[in-house]
Scaffold this motif. Structure first.
Motif, PDB file in Angstrom:
ATOM      1  N   ASP A   1       0.833  -1.199   0.000  1.00 13.75           N
ATOM      2  CA  ASP A   1       0.000   0.000   0.000  1.00 13.75           C
ATOM      3  C   ASP A   1       0.874   1.258   0.000  1.00 13.75           C
ATOM      4  OD1 ASP A   1      -2.478   1.331   0.011  1.00 13.75           O
ATOM      5  OD2 ASP A   1      -2.460   1.495   2.189  1.00 13.75           O
TER       6      ASP A   1
ATOM      7  N   GLU B   1       2.683   9.725  -5.355  1.00 10.11           N
ATOM      8  CA  GLU B   1       3.026  11.027  -4.787  1.00 10.11           C
ATOM      9  C   GLU B   1       4.499  11.384  -4.960  1.00 10.11           C
ATOM     10  OE1 GLU B   1       1.316  11.552  -0.888  1.00 10.11           O
ATOM     11  OE2 GLU B   1      -0.385  10.285  -1.431  1.00 10.11           O
TER      12      GLU B   1
ATOM     13  N   GLN C   1       7.436   7.720   2.211  1.00 10.08           N
ATOM     14  CA  GLN C   1       5.982   7.674   2.302  1.00 10.08           C
ATOM     15  C   GLN C   1       5.564   7.242   3.704  1.00 10.08           C
ATOM     16  OE1 GLN C   1       3.728   8.636  -0.038  1.00 10.08           O
ATOM     17  NE2 GLN C   1       2.147   8.317   1.494  1.00 10.08           N
TER      18      GLN C   1
ATOM     19  N   TRP D   1       3.402   9.364   6.441  1.00  9.34           N
ATOM     20  CA  TRP D   1       2.223   8.877   7.150  1.00  9.34           C
ATOM     21  C   TRP D   1       2.409   8.973   8.661  1.00  9.34           C
ATOM     22  CZ3 TRP D   1       1.158   3.811   3.961  1.00  9.34           C
ATOM     23  CH2 TRP D   1       0.450   4.140   2.812  1.00  9.34           C
TER      24      TRP D   1
ATOM     25  N   HIS E   1       1.084   4.393  -2.903  1.00  6.85           N
ATOM     26  CA  HIS E   1       0.968   5.815  -2.567  1.00  6.85           C
ATOM     27  C   HIS E   1       2.278   6.556  -2.834  1.00  6.85           C
ATOM     28  CE1 HIS E   1      -3.038   6.065  -0.650  1.00  6.85           C
ATOM     29  NE2 HIS E   1      -2.855   4.760  -0.535  1.00  6.85           N
TER      30      HIS E   1
END
Length: 76
Positions: free
Chosen positions: A14, A22, A29, A33, A18
């Protein structure tokens, strides 16, 4: 200081999706988060969008991409 951690494969998958969307690396990433999550926990009354925009604005200031506000009208 870098630290290795074990993460669930589905979480990393996941994060990879992302990250690619991005323009970040998978570790960056996950750091993003974590930063969002920590900020949200410290400020539960704020919306995600407000926190996200605040982090962007903070980075713009750090990179010198802002201009100082100059009042154009007289104060009473």
């Amino acid at each position: 200081m870098a630290t290795s951690v074990r993460l669930d494969d589905s979480f990393v998958t996941d994060a990879r999706v992302h990250a690619e969307a991005e323009g970040r690396s998978v570790p960056k990433q996950i750091e993003y988060w974590a930063k969002i999550g920590r900020t949200m926990m410290d400020n539960p009354d704020l919306s995600y969008e407000f926190v996200r925009e605040s982090l962007i604005a903070t980075e713009e200031v750090k990179q010198g991409l802002t201009q100082r506000y100059v009042r154009r009208t007289k104060r009473n």
